[in-house]
Design a protein around this motif. Structure first.
Motif, PDB file in Angstrom:
ATOM      1  N   PHE A 259       6.923  18.706  17.414  1.00 52.17           N
ATOM      2  CA  PHE A 259       6.641  17.999  16.396  1.00 52.17           C
ATOM      3  C   PHE A 259       6.527  16.502  16.610  1.00 52.17           C
ATOM      4  O   PHE A 259       5.710  16.071  15.917  1.00 52.17           O
ATOM      5  CB  PHE A 259       7.752  18.326  15.290  1.00 52.17           C
ATOM      6  CG  PHE A 259       7.473  17.768  13.928  1.00 52.17           C
ATOM      7  CD1 PHE A 259       6.381  18.233  13.103  1.00 52.17           C
ATOM      8  CD2 PHE A 259       8.465  16.975  13.390  1.00 52.17           C
ATOM      9  CE1 PHE A 259       5.964  17.438  12.056  1.00 52.17           C
ATOM     10  CE2 PHE A 259       7.984  16.439  11.951  1.00 52.17           C
ATOM     11  CZ  PHE A 259       6.771  16.705  11.242  1.00 52.17           C
ATOM     12  N   GLY A 260       7.309  15.995  17.435  1.00 50.67           N
ATOM     13  CA  GLY A 260       7.238  14.477  17.697  1.00 50.67           C
ATOM     14  C   GLY A 260       5.955  14.140  18.511  1.00 50.67           C
ATOM     15  O   GLY A 260       5.262  13.304  18.233  1.00 50.67           O
ATOM     16  N   PHE A 261       5.778  15.119  19.482  1.00 50.05           N
ATOM     17  CA  PHE A 261       4.085  14.957  20.362  1.00 50.05           C
ATOM     18  C   PHE A 261       3.053  15.146  19.375  1.00 50.05           C
ATOM     19  O   PHE A 261       2.020  14.414  19.316  1.00 50.05           O
ATOM     20  CB  PHE A 261       4.452  15.750  21.555  1.00 50.05           C
ATOM     21  CG  PHE A 261       5.359  15.342  22.526  1.00 50.05           C
ATOM     22  CD1 PHE A 261       5.182  13.928  22.918  1.00 50.05           C
ATOM     23  CD2 PHE A 261       6.123  15.874  22.840  1.00 50.05           C
ATOM     24  CE1 PHE A 261       6.127  13.458  24.126  1.00 50.05           C
ATOM     25  CE2 PHE A 261       7.083  15.530  24.054  1.00 50.05           C
ATOM     26  CZ  PHE A 261       6.924  14.321  24.666  1.00 50.05           C
ATOM     27  N   ILE A 262       3.161  15.781  18.292  1.00 48.50           N
ATOM     28  CA  ILE A 262       2.091  16.332  17.605  1.00 48.50           C
ATOM     29  C   ILE A 262       1.846  15.013  16.644  1.00 48.50           C
ATOM     30  O   ILE A 262       0.696  14.538  16.411  1.00 48.50           O
ATOM     31  CB  ILE A 262       2.440  17.577  16.565  1.00 48.50           C
ATOM     32  CG1 ILE A 262       1.832  18.846  17.545  1.00 48.50           C
ATOM     33  CG2 ILE A 262       1.206  17.716  15.474  1.00 48.50           C
ATOM     34  CD1 ILE A 262       2.310  20.061  16.923  1.00 48.50           C
ATOM     35  N   LEU A 263       2.975  14.400  15.945  1.00 50.07           N
ATOM     36  CA  LEU A 263       2.887  13.389  15.230  1.00 50.07           C
ATOM     37  C   LEU A 263       2.181  12.073  16.155  1.00 50.07           C
ATOM     38  O   LEU A 263       1.386  11.465  15.569  1.00 50.07           O
ATOM     39  CB  LEU A 263       4.219  12.845  14.653  1.00 50.07           C
ATOM     40  CG  LEU A 263       4.567  13.972  13.458  1.00 50.07           C
ATOM     41  CD1 LEU A 263       5.996  13.561  12.892  1.00 50.07           C
ATOM     42  CD2 LEU A 263       3.494  13.979  12.272  1.00 50.07           C
ATOM     43  N   MET A 264       2.683  11.976  17.300  1.00 55.48           N
ATOM     44  CA  MET A 264       2.242  10.721  18.026  1.00 55.48           C
ATOM     45  C   MET A 264       0.985  11.005  18.472  1.00 55.48           C
ATOM     46  O   MET A 264       0.077  10.224  18.467  1.00 55.48           O
ATOM     47  CB  MET A 264       3.169  10.595  19.264  1.00 55.48           C
ATOM     48  CG  MET A 264       4.431   9.966  18.795  1.00 55.48           C
ATOM     49  SD  MET A 264       5.426   9.670  20.573  1.00 55.48           S
ATOM     50  CE  MET A 264       6.561   8.784  19.965  1.00 55.48           C
ATOM     51  N   ALA A 265       0.483  12.545  18.686  1.00 53.07           N
ATOM     52  CA  ALA A 265      -0.935  12.617  18.977  1.00 53.07           C
ATOM     53  C   ALA A 265      -1.802  12.245  17.725  1.00 53.07           C
ATOM     54  O   ALA A 265      -3.039  11.743  17.688  1.00 53.07           O
ATOM     55  CB  ALA A 265      -1.323  14.232  19.431  1.00 53.07           C
ATOM     56  N   MET A 266      -1.378  12.568  16.591  1.00 55.05           N
ATOM     57  CA  MET A 266      -2.159  12.389  15.362  1.00 55.05           C
ATOM     58  C   MET A 266      -2.371  11.058  15.078  1.00 55.05           C
ATOM     59  O   MET A 266      -3.183  10.464  14.488  1.00 55.05           O
ATOM     60  CB  MET A 266      -1.666  13.106  14.235  1.00 55.05           C
ATOM     61  CG  MET A 266      -1.824  14.686  14.157  1.00 55.05           C
ATOM     62  SD  MET A 266      -0.505  15.228  12.881  1.00 55.05           S
ATOM     63  CE  MET A 266      -1.277  14.779  11.165  1.00 55.05           C
TER      64      MET A 266
ATOM     65  N   ALA B  29      -5.741   8.977  14.101  1.00 53.06           N
ATOM     66  CA  ALA B  29      -5.811   8.283  12.871  1.00 53.06           C
ATOM     67  C   ALA B  29      -4.987   7.323  12.987  1.00 53.06           C
ATOM     68  O   ALA B  29      -3.568   7.083  12.531  1.00 53.06           O
ATOM     69  CB  ALA B  29      -5.524   9.121  11.812  1.00 53.06           C
ATOM     70  N   PRO B  30      -5.196   6.132  13.698  1.00 51.73           N
ATOM     71  CA  PRO B  30      -4.059   4.830  13.770  1.00 51.73           C
ATOM     72  C   PRO B  30      -3.713   4.188  12.574  1.00 51.73           C
ATOM     73  O   PRO B  30      -4.414   4.164  11.633  1.00 51.73           O
ATOM     74  CB  PRO B  30      -4.763   4.061  14.810  1.00 51.73           C
ATOM     75  CG  PRO B  30      -6.328   4.474  14.776  1.00 51.73           C
ATOM     76  CD  PRO B  30      -6.361   5.542  14.659  1.00 51.73           C
ATOM     77  N   GLY B  31      -2.339   3.927  12.507  1.00 49.69           N
ATOM     78  CA  GLY B  31      -1.932   3.109  11.105  1.00 49.69           C
ATOM     79  C   GLY B  31      -0.550   2.643  11.639  1.00 49.69           C
ATOM     80  O   GLY B  31       0.257   2.183  10.779  1.00 49.69           O
ATOM     81  N   VAL B  32       0.141   3.357  12.751  1.00 50.18           N
ATOM     82  CA  VAL B  32       1.457   2.768  13.085  1.00 50.18           C
ATOM     83  C   VAL B  32       2.408   3.505  12.219  1.00 50.18           C
ATOM     84  O   VAL B  32       3.475   2.986  12.078  1.00 50.18           O
ATOM     85  CB  VAL B  32       1.644   1.362  13.356  1.00 50.18           C
ATOM     86  CG1 VAL B  32       2.766   1.106  13.856  1.00 50.18           C
ATOM     87  CG2 VAL B  32       0.401   0.741  13.982  1.00 50.18           C
ATOM     88  N   PHE B  33       1.868   4.478  11.456  1.00 48.50           N
ATOM     89  CA  PHE B  33       3.190   5.149  10.512  1.00 48.50           C
ATOM     90  C   PHE B  33       3.486   6.546  11.161  1.00 48.50           C
ATOM     91  O   PHE B  33       4.599   6.657  11.266  1.00 48.50           O
ATOM     92  CB  PHE B  33       2.284   5.353   9.189  1.00 48.50           C
ATOM     93  CG  PHE B  33       3.145   6.247   8.331  1.00 48.50           C
ATOM     94  CD1 PHE B  33       4.427   5.522   7.730  1.00 48.50           C
ATOM     95  CD2 PHE B  33       3.260   7.667   8.041  1.00 48.50           C
ATOM     96  CE1 PHE B  33       5.302   6.135   6.592  1.00 48.50           C
ATOM     97  CE2 PHE B  33       4.158   8.162   7.225  1.00 48.50           C
ATOM     98  CZ  PHE B  33       5.152   7.690   6.566  1.00 48.50           C
ATOM     99  N   LEU B  34       2.541   7.279  11.654  1.00 48.45           N
ATOM    100  CA  LEU B  34       3.068   8.692  12.522  1.00 48.45           C
ATOM    101  C   LEU B  34       3.673   8.527  13.712  1.00 48.45           C
ATOM    102  O   LEU B  34       4.395   9.122  14.141  1.00 48.45           O
ATOM    103  CB  LEU B  34       1.720   9.567  12.716  1.00 48.45           C
ATOM    104  CG  LEU B  34       1.046   9.930  11.174  1.00 48.45           C
ATOM    105  CD1 LEU B  34      -0.367  10.503  11.684  1.00 48.45           C
ATOM    106  CD2 LEU B  34       2.013  10.718  10.359  1.00 48.45           C
TER     107      LEU B  34
END
Length: 147
Positions: free
Chosen positions: A16-23, A27-32
């Motif tokens: 889940f962590g790697f999926i969020l970082m890949a997202m 879609a950059p926004g420094v939130f995920l």
């Protein structure tokens, strides 16, 4: 849903962590990124200790909420005052400098020309053309003394 958490075991948080970082890359926004980091942290902790999935969800929520102040602190731009320490503090840059009076100081008030600007000065009565030193600033008013 609970079967998914149990079947993946400790790996679910890392995935889940790697999926969020890949997202975040898509879609950059420094939130995920911070949510992914929280998920990775929970995954690493779950490898070190046996923790129920409910506690893991609570830990993820706590780490994700704690990431917000950390992100704000790290993302805050640090002003570079070394290049121009008096930026937006024009009057403070005048402290200690000497100038020639344009108009005499009469009854405590006069003027001095600094560059292309005429500044009001306060101080003891002094004739025009006298060199004065800025000893105090108050907004756009300068207090001077004989140089």
């Amino acid at each position: 849903m609970t079967d998914m958490f149990v079947s993946l075991g400790n790996w679910n948080w890392l995935i889940f962590g790697f999926i969020l970082m890949a997202m975040e890359v898509i879609a950059p926004g420094v939130f995920l990124f911070w949510l992914g980091l929280a998920a990775l942290l929970v995954g690493l902790i779950s490898f070190a200790a046996v923790i129920s999935w409910q506690i893991q969800l609570v830990m993820f929520a706590v780490f994700a909420a704690a990431a917000v102040p950390v992100w704000r602190r790290l993302a805050r731009p640090k002003p570079d005052t070394s290049a121009s320490p008096f930026l937006n503090k024009r009057t403070e840059a005048l402290l200690g400098r000497e100038f020639t009076l344009e108009k005499p100081i009469i009854d405590g008030n006069g003027t001095v020309r600094i560059g292309d600007t005429v500044w009001r000065v306060a101080g003891p009565d002094t004739p025009a053309g006298t060199r004065v030193r800025v000893v105090q600033v108050d907004g756009a008013n300068l207090t001077v003394a004989a140089a």
